[in-house]
Scaffold this active site. Sequence first.
Site, PDB file in Angstrom:
ATOM      1  N   TYR A 161      21.089  34.802  55.007  1.00  0.00           N
ATOM      2  CA  TYR A 161      21.351  36.200  55.367  1.00  0.00           C
ATOM      3  C   TYR A 161      20.095  37.050  55.199  1.00  0.00           C
ATOM      4  O   TYR A 161      19.730  37.834  56.085  1.00  0.00           O
ATOM      5  CB  TYR A 161      22.489  36.729  54.498  1.00  0.00           C
ATOM      6  CG  TYR A 161      22.917  38.136  54.835  1.00  0.00           C
ATOM      7  CD1 TYR A 161      23.548  38.427  56.048  1.00  0.00           C
ATOM      8  CD2 TYR A 161      22.718  39.181  53.930  1.00  0.00           C
ATOM      9  CE1 TYR A 161      23.956  39.713  56.348  1.00  0.00           C
ATOM     10  CE2 TYR A 161      23.131  40.471  54.223  1.00  0.00           C
ATOM     11  CZ  TYR A 161      23.745  40.736  55.433  1.00  0.00           C
ATOM     12  OH  TYR A 161      24.149  42.019  55.736  1.00  0.00           O
ATOM     13  N   LYS A 165      18.028  39.053  58.169  1.00  0.00           N
ATOM     14  CA  LYS A 165      17.884  40.509  58.154  1.00  0.00           C
ATOM     15  C   LYS A 165      16.429  40.938  57.967  1.00  0.00           C
ATOM     16  O   LYS A 165      16.009  41.990  58.478  1.00  0.00           O
ATOM     17  CB  LYS A 165      18.768  41.102  57.060  1.00  0.00           C
ATOM     18  CG  LYS A 165      20.261  40.938  57.328  1.00  0.00           C
ATOM     19  CD  LYS A 165      20.683  41.550  58.653  1.00  0.00           C
ATOM     20  CE  LYS A 165      22.180  41.535  58.861  1.00  0.00           C
ATOM     21  NZ  LYS A 165      22.599  42.174  60.125  1.00  0.00           N
TER      22      LYS A 165
END
Length: 255
Positions: A161, A165
């Site tokens: 993640y 990002k």
Amino acid sequence: MKIKDCIAIVTGGASGLGEATVRNLIEKGAKAFILDTNEEKGRMLKQELGDRVGFRSTDVTNEKDVESALMNAIDSFGSINMVVNCAGIAPPSKVVGRKGVHSLERFSKVIQINLIGTFNVIRLAAQKMQSNQENEYGERGLIINTASVAAFDGQIGQAAYSASKAGVAGMTLPIARELARDGIRVMTIAPGLFHTPMFDSLPEEARTSLGKSVPFPQRLGYPSEYAQLVEAIIENPMLNGETIRLDGAIRMQPK
């Protein structure tokens, strides 16, 4: 750009941050076209909000899916001059945990949806925006992406993640520099802890505890506050090429 003049594509627009953005855009007089894989919720939202909302079930990682959805939006509303990329997933997994090593397939899927999916929508939408008539500020379009504070202080279990990002935040400036020639601004919002469907499975006590870890205000963020920042970015033409943390001054601990 005035919010009432916006014709926006909102990925992940059927729930959470995306849904709040759609609702705020419609309330302020804009039009929004939702790209989401949740067909039931997307169609319910369209039915609720009326003719100024469109919907198409769309996989943001699929070139033909996105191209078809964008053309559908242009056929419905005449043009598109804004994108808000909210589609994303966040399955946790340690690199080496009790259940074994991190699945390479899971890592790839997170990167594929969160980073490559965002880029896929950016590139195809920017091409459409190039032919827009510029407004009084010379603008033809606006792209707002969603990163996360995990891009900067990711926790244990967030390797995929955080990487996805960080990629979204990292490509913001170079794309903004490139698209400046066309009058297209590119911004990214990095939310902290927000009360989205991701937190619905947690008991109220757990959500309250997480909220208290935020310096101020000591609570989870409201999706409507994300939508408020989208509105501010729309109406301020000097905001370009930047990632804004929207996090109540939180800095995430290792776990």
